[in-house]
Design a protein around this motif. Sequence first.
Motif, PDB file in Angstrom:
ATOM      1  N   UNK A 176       0.859  -1.181   0.000  1.00  0.00           N
ATOM      2  CA  UNK A 176       0.000   0.000   0.000  1.00  0.00           C
ATOM      3  C   UNK A 176       0.894   1.229   0.000  1.00  0.00           C
ATOM      4  N   UNK A 177       0.814   2.006  -1.078  1.00  0.00           N
ATOM      5  CA  UNK A 177       1.591   3.233  -1.190  1.00  0.00           C
ATOM      6  C   UNK A 177       2.761   3.077  -2.146  1.00  0.00           C
ATOM      7  N   UNK A 178       2.876   4.004  -3.082  1.00  0.00           N
ATOM      8  CA  UNK A 178       3.927   3.938  -4.102  1.00  0.00           C
ATOM      9  C   UNK A 178       4.935   5.060  -3.944  1.00  0.00           C
ATOM     10  N   UNK A 179       5.312   5.327  -2.698  1.00  0.00           N
ATOM     11  CA  UNK A 179       6.430   6.229  -2.448  1.00  0.00           C
ATOM     12  C   UNK A 179       7.722   5.463  -2.679  1.00  0.00           C
ATOM     13  N   UNK A 180       8.835   6.019  -2.239  1.00  0.00           N
ATOM     14  CA  UNK A 180      10.125   5.358  -2.456  1.00  0.00           C
ATOM     15  C   UNK A 180      10.148   3.960  -1.841  1.00  0.00           C
ATOM     16  N   UNK A 181       9.724   3.835  -0.593  1.00  0.00           N
ATOM     17  CA  UNK A 181       9.759   2.536   0.092  1.00  0.00           C
ATOM     18  C   UNK A 181       8.777   1.551  -0.521  1.00  0.00           C
ATOM     19  N   UNK A 182       7.578   2.009  -0.857  1.00  0.00           N
ATOM     20  CA  UNK A 182       6.588   1.130  -1.458  1.00  0.00           C
ATOM     21  C   UNK A 182       7.039   0.582  -2.801  1.00  0.00           C
TER      22      UNK A 182
ATOM     23  N   UNK B 285       0.814  -6.924  -5.745  1.00  0.00           N
ATOM     24  CA  UNK B 285      -0.065  -5.821  -6.111  1.00  0.00           C
ATOM     25  C   UNK B 285       0.414  -4.579  -5.383  1.00  0.00           C
ATOM     26  N   UNK B 286       0.658  -3.505  -6.131  1.00  0.00           N
ATOM     27  CA  UNK B 286       1.032  -2.209  -5.564  1.00  0.00           C
ATOM     28  C   UNK B 286      -0.153  -1.272  -5.741  1.00  0.00           C
ATOM     29  N   UNK B 287      -0.667  -0.777  -4.621  1.00  0.00           N
ATOM     30  CA  UNK B 287      -1.800   0.142  -4.636  1.00  0.00           C
ATOM     31  C   UNK B 287      -1.327   1.562  -4.344  1.00  0.00           C
ATOM     32  N   UNK B 288      -1.849   2.514  -5.108  1.00  0.00           N
ATOM     33  CA  UNK B 288      -1.512   3.917  -4.893  1.00  0.00           C
ATOM     34  C   UNK B 288      -2.759   4.765  -5.081  1.00  0.00           C
ATOM     35  N   UNK B 289      -2.839   5.845  -4.355  1.00  0.00           N
ATOM     36  CA  UNK B 289      -3.992   6.741  -4.478  1.00  0.00           C
ATOM     37  C   UNK B 289      -3.992   7.450  -5.820  1.00  0.00           C
ATOM     38  N   UNK B 290      -2.794   7.780  -6.326  1.00  0.00           N
ATOM     39  CA  UNK B 290      -2.683   8.560  -7.561  1.00  0.00           C
ATOM     40  C   UNK B 290      -1.548   8.012  -8.422  1.00  0.00           C
ATOM     41  N   UNK B 291      -1.891   7.451  -9.568  1.00  0.00           N
ATOM     42  CA  UNK B 291      -0.880   6.873 -10.468  1.00  0.00           C
ATOM     43  C   UNK B 291       0.116   7.914 -10.976  1.00  0.00           C
ATOM     44  N   UNK B 292      -0.270   9.181 -10.940  1.00  0.00           N
ATOM     45  CA  UNK B 292       0.633  10.231 -11.401  1.00  0.00           C
ATOM     46  C   UNK B 292       1.618  10.666 -10.320  1.00  0.00           C
ATOM     47  N   UNK B 293       1.502  10.102  -9.133  1.00  0.00           N
ATOM     48  CA  UNK B 293       2.396  10.485  -8.026  1.00  0.00           C
ATOM     49  C   UNK B 293       3.292   9.332  -7.589  1.00  0.00           C
ATOM     50  N   UNK B 294       3.484   8.348  -8.449  1.00  0.00           N
ATOM     51  CA  UNK B 294       4.362   7.232  -8.114  1.00  0.00           C
ATOM     52  C   UNK B 294       5.783   7.760  -7.953  1.00  0.00           C
TER      53      UNK B 294
ATOM     54  N   UNK C 203      11.322  13.195 -14.365  1.00  0.00           N
ATOM     55  CA  UNK C 203      12.101  12.113 -14.967  1.00  0.00           C
ATOM     56  C   UNK C 203      12.273  10.949 -13.981  1.00  0.00           C
ATOM     57  N   UNK C 204      12.521  11.278 -12.709  1.00  0.00           N
ATOM     58  CA  UNK C 204      12.683  10.237 -11.690  1.00  0.00           C
ATOM     59  C   UNK C 204      11.393   9.423 -11.566  1.00  0.00           C
ATOM     60  N   UNK C 205      10.283  10.113 -11.409  1.00  0.00           N
ATOM     61  CA  UNK C 205       8.993   9.455 -11.256  1.00  0.00           C
ATOM     62  C   UNK C 205       8.645   8.621 -12.490  1.00  0.00           C
ATOM     63  N   UNK C 206       8.870   9.173 -13.668  1.00  0.00           N
ATOM     64  CA  UNK C 206       8.578   8.463 -14.918  1.00  0.00           C
ATOM     65  C   UNK C 206       9.426   7.198 -15.026  1.00  0.00           C
ATOM     66  N   UNK C 207      10.706   7.304 -14.686  1.00  0.00           N
ATOM     67  CA  UNK C 207      11.586   6.138 -14.751  1.00  0.00           C
ATOM     68  C   UNK C 207      11.080   5.034 -13.823  1.00  0.00           C
ATOM     69  N   UNK C 208      10.767   5.400 -12.580  1.00  0.00           N
ATOM     70  CA  UNK C 208      10.322   4.402 -11.612  1.00  0.00           C
ATOM     71  C   UNK C 208       8.988   3.786 -12.034  1.00  0.00           C
ATOM     72  N   UNK C 209       8.078   4.601 -12.547  1.00  0.00           N
ATOM     73  CA  UNK C 209       6.775   4.085 -12.985  1.00  0.00           C
ATOM     74  C   UNK C 209       6.945   3.104 -14.146  1.00  0.00           C
TER      75      UNK C 209
ATOM     76  N   UNK D 184       7.755  -8.151 -14.254  1.00  0.00           N
ATOM     77  CA  UNK D 184       6.923  -9.354 -14.163  1.00  0.00           C
ATOM     78  C   UNK D 184       6.455  -9.576 -12.724  1.00  0.00           C
ATOM     79  N   UNK D 185       5.312 -10.180 -12.565  1.00  0.00           N
ATOM     80  CA  UNK D 185       4.712 -10.512 -11.263  1.00  0.00           C
ATOM     81  C   UNK D 185       4.199  -9.302 -10.497  1.00  0.00           C
ATOM     82  N   UNK D 186       4.153  -8.127 -11.113  1.00  0.00           N
ATOM     83  CA  UNK D 186       3.750  -6.919 -10.403  1.00  0.00           C
ATOM     84  C   UNK D 186       2.604  -6.224 -11.130  1.00  0.00           C
ATOM     85  N   UNK D 187       1.518  -6.000 -10.402  1.00  0.00           N
ATOM     86  CA  UNK D 187       0.381  -5.241 -10.926  1.00  0.00           C
ATOM     87  C   UNK D 187       0.268  -3.936 -10.158  1.00  0.00           C
ATOM     88  N   UNK D 188      -0.115  -2.879 -10.865  1.00  0.00           N
ATOM     89  CA  UNK D 188      -0.364  -1.570 -10.259  1.00  0.00           C
ATOM     90  C   UNK D 188      -1.847  -1.274 -10.342  1.00  0.00           C
ATOM     91  N   UNK D 189      -2.405  -0.754  -9.268  1.00  0.00           N
ATOM     92  CA  UNK D 189      -3.803  -0.317  -9.287  1.00  0.00           C
ATOM     93  C   UNK D 189      -3.913   0.981  -8.518  1.00  0.00           C
TER      94      UNK D 189
END
Length: 143
Positions: free
Chosen positions: A13-19, A34-43, A104-110, A117-122
């Motif tokens: 839960x949460x797509x900050x640096x640690x998540x 499964x990685x859950x985030x409130x806002x896909x644009x803030x990964x 650029x950092x956020x885009x790269x990580x996203x 593989x094995x990872x879904x984002x919602x």
Amino acid sequence: MNSALNTYDVLVVGAGHAGCEAALAAARMGCSTLLLTIDMDKIAAMPCSPSIGGMAKGQLVKEIDALGGQMAVATDASAIQYRTLNTRKGPAVHSTRTQNDKSMYSHHMKTVLETCPNLDLKQAMVRDLVVENGWAASKASWT
């Protein structure tokens, strides 16, 4: 954890640096994640002072890198400036720090997360986590 028809071994839960690092580590170990985030644009969003490193965080980034993490790779891909801090002091307190392009950092990580593989984002707001008989399920609002 069930999401629609999918069952996951790991829920982050949460797509900050640690998540982001936790989700990547689990997925790379072969766990359905499964990685859950409130806002896909803030990964992996960076604060208004987008720097990575320094005395404490720099050591942490090096440890994450040594364990195969993504933070240092994303930092290198988005760095605008590299500096060594405390150069007038002894080598024990020297530390590196970068200034980074936030987008650029956020885009790269996203991109790395989306192609792992094995990872879904919602995009979802987790309202509750229910644990029954050693299994967790989330109650989330999907968007």
